[in-house]
Design a protein around this motif. Sequence first.
Motif, mmCIF file in Angstrom:
data_model
loop_
_atom_site.group_PDB
_atom_site.id
_atom_site.type_symbol
_atom_site.label_atom_id
_atom_site.label_comp_id
_atom_site.label_asym_id
_atom_site.label_seq_id
_atom_site.Cartn_x
_atom_site.Cartn_y
_atom_site.Cartn_z
ATOM 1 N N LYS B 166 0.835 -1.204 0.000
ATOM 2 C CA LYS B 166 0.000 0.000 0.000
ATOM 3 C C LYS B 166 0.871 1.255 0.000
ATOM 4 O O LYS B 166 0.598 2.230 -0.673
ATOM 5 C CB LYS B 166 -0.875 -0.033 1.251
ATOM 6 C CG LYS B 166 -2.105 0.804 1.170
ATOM 7 C CD LYS B 166 -3.056 0.439 2.310
ATOM 8 C CE LYS B 166 -4.276 1.363 2.290
ATOM 9 N NZ LYS B 166 -5.162 1.065 3.428
ATOM 10 N N GLU B 205 -1.141 -4.239 2.179
ATOM 11 C CA GLU B 205 -2.602 -4.300 2.068
ATOM 12 C C GLU B 205 -3.101 -5.358 3.050
ATOM 13 O O GLU B 205 -2.389 -6.323 3.353
ATOM 14 C CB GLU B 205 -3.014 -4.751 0.648
ATOM 15 C CG GLU B 205 -2.424 -3.953 -0.489
ATOM 16 C CD GLU B 205 -3.298 -2.789 -0.898
ATOM 17 O OE1 GLU B 205 -4.275 -2.504 -0.173
ATOM 18 O OE2 GLU B 205 -2.998 -2.158 -1.924
ATOM 19 N N GLU B 206 -4.341 -5.218 3.474
ATOM 20 C CA GLU B 206 -4.903 -6.206 4.380
ATOM 21 C C GLU B 206 -4.914 -7.571 3.694
ATOM 22 O O GLU B 206 -5.314 -7.688 2.534
ATOM 23 C CB GLU B 206 -6.317 -5.794 4.779
ATOM 24 C CG GLU B 206 -6.586 -6.020 6.255
ATOM 25 C CD GLU B 206 -8.016 -5.657 6.620
ATOM 26 O OE1 GLU B 206 -8.296 -4.436 6.624
ATOM 27 O OE2 GLU B 206 -8.811 -6.580 6.853
ATOM 28 N N GLY B 207 -4.458 -8.581 4.403
ATOM 29 C CA GLY B 207 -4.473 -9.936 3.865
ATOM 30 C C GLY B 207 -3.361 -10.247 2.874
ATOM 31 O O GLY B 207 -3.303 -11.343 2.325
ATOM 32 N N ARG B 210 2.904 -11.315 3.350
ATOM 33 C CA ARG B 210 4.085 -10.514 3.729
ATOM 34 C C ARG B 210 5.400 -11.184 3.353
ATOM 35 O O ARG B 210 6.345 -10.539 2.939
ATOM 36 C CB ARG B 210 4.060 -10.236 5.234
ATOM 37 C CG ARG B 210 2.901 -9.329 5.602
ATOM 38 C CD ARG B 210 2.923 -8.986 7.084
ATOM 39 N NE ARG B 210 1.921 -7.971 7.354
ATOM 40 C CZ ARG B 210 1.918 -7.196 8.424
ATOM 41 N NH1 ARG B 210 2.871 -7.327 9.335
ATOM 42 N NH2 ARG B 210 0.992 -6.283 8.593
ATOM 43 N N SER B 235 2.407 0.016 10.375
ATOM 44 C CA SER B 235 1.037 0.500 10.131
ATOM 45 C C SER B 235 1.072 1.814 9.367
ATOM 46 O O SER B 235 2.093 2.502 9.316
ATOM 47 C CB SER B 235 0.334 0.721 11.473
ATOM 48 O OG SER B 235 0.969 1.805 12.150
#
Lengths: 327, 327
Positions: B166, B205-207, B210, B235
């Motif tokens: 992101k 991004e969420e999910g 990583r 974050s």
Amino acid sequence: MKIRIGIAGYGNLGRGVECAVQNTPDMELTALLTRRDPSSIQTHTGVPVYHMSDAAKLQDQIDVMILCGGSANDLPEQTPELAQYFNVVDSFDTHAKIPEHFSRVDEACKQANKIGVISVGWDPGMFSLNRVIAQAILPNGQDYTFWGKGVSQGHSDAVRRIEGVKDARQYTIPVESALERVRSGENPVLTTRQKHTRECFVVAEEGADRAKIETAIKTMPNYFADYDTTVHFISEEEMRKNHSGIPHGGRVFRCGVTGWENENRHIIEYSLKLDSNPEFTSSILTAYARAAYRLYKEGQTGCKTVLDIAPAYLHPASSDELRATLL
Amino acid sequence: MKIRIGIAGYGNLGRGVECAVQNTPDMELTALLTRRDPSSIQTHTGVPVYHMSDAAKLQDQIDVMILCGGSANDLPEQTPELAQYFNVVDSFDTHAKIPEHFSRVDEACKQANKIGVISVGWDPGMFSLNRVIAQAILPNGQDYTFWGKGVSQGHSDAVRRIEGVKDARQYTIPVESALERVRSGENPVLTTRQKHTRECFVVAEEGADRAKIETAIKTMPNYFADYDTTVHFISEEEMRKNHSGIPHGGRVFRCGVTGWENENRHIIEYSLKLDSNPEFTSSILTAYARAAYRLYKEGQTGCKTVLDIAPAYLHPASSDELRATLL
């Protein structure tokens, strides 16, 4: 066609130029001028030695004369004198008398259609150049100059003049904590004493009063009174063994701010660490001799300083090459 | 009569120039040019905003136009284009394409009897200037350039293009032990990996996977594969709070020897520590705008770089004052 270099004066600086020219493919050393008896001088390279009074006869054989005399007695006379016959480069370093020296050399150069470059070295010289550029970039800021660790010839001489002193060497040492405060960006106001300390190594005459010598040093106005000074008495042998080099160095800082609230700090630091002060100065003189020659070839005349000369003139490569490889 | 400055492009660099000119007594800001809708732009100073296509109409109102666009898409077009109407200064920094850009700007400037100064900044720019001068002084030696600690925009962008990322910020960090080896004068041969490390802060991004993102970063050719890279997932809030600045910096070293046996070592170090990379670059652009104006007033034309401009042109004081106070 190599640039034909002459050297006027054969002390530490002259010997340094002799070596620097030898390591520079686009230059050759043509002659050495001296005020002494030429037959008394043994050069390292065997370059022909002439008496200073024969300068006029050499004018067609030398493109740039590098003056290697002292600022107190030699250069004020010699630089304008030799500018009648040659492009000249000197390391005149009496800051307060630069404007006067400049105008005398400028006049001589203009009359003879030659180029003169004065006050070439590291201070004045590289340090000046860094001060000017950094001030121009960060007008809202503060300058700091630190010298050392290195041998100050002037201070060593001052100690040698004290009664009972046989030999002496003085080191100027920047105060590490002051350097750190400047680097941190806090823009400290520093007194003379807070910026540098002085350390003296002294060989005393036999039977001399050491306490008296130490007091004479520490209280000497201008030279030592405003500094924290340490004095060590050593033997002649130790002097020869540990203090025969002429190292020096120093740092110029510009600490400035930008932004609408002056919120962004920037620190520019230019630093030199030199094993041999005279050889480094000689190397700078040699690079500026190249610049003097090129300016002359362009038809320029008059006196210049490091502030008036674009960097590309110093480097042997062409401007095209520099743009392609070093920019 | 103040030097009338225009700005072309209102990103970080343009805003930096707006602020720098405001802090410079011998300059005034006359106009901002943009390719966007002028009415959409709110400047800090309220300087009038015009569309880029209106440049010709402003030619009598602006002495020097400072171009603040990007090297990839803006400057190759805009600098030659605007050189028809104004003296121009840009920060073109694609090293490999400098000769091509130079010749296009040179042609445009010569046709319009204007001065162009390209590739102004710190690298290319101040670092180049230091490389050229130091090589000229110490021909027998070695160059080292280190960057950081600082944000690399290019590397941050490269990470942002990875799927699942992101936002990202990449810091280039010089290896302290490599710096120490260079400073000690040992002239080490250093690999890419030995000189710099890279540290990435990534908002995933969420999910997102990583581990996959981390591998994608660390194995990315050219950008990361040749370096030791650390990846931290953080974050959005932490990104905003701790990584919103654009600090940078770096060091250029020249380590050389002099003397008949190469026995004396000399180290020249030029170092920058910058809170804001764009504001510092803007400050350099502003100083070179002064030089461009002075060269133009002397009747010079064509394209120049920092290598072709004498330091005195950058500083607001006269040459006489500089000699008396800063040399």
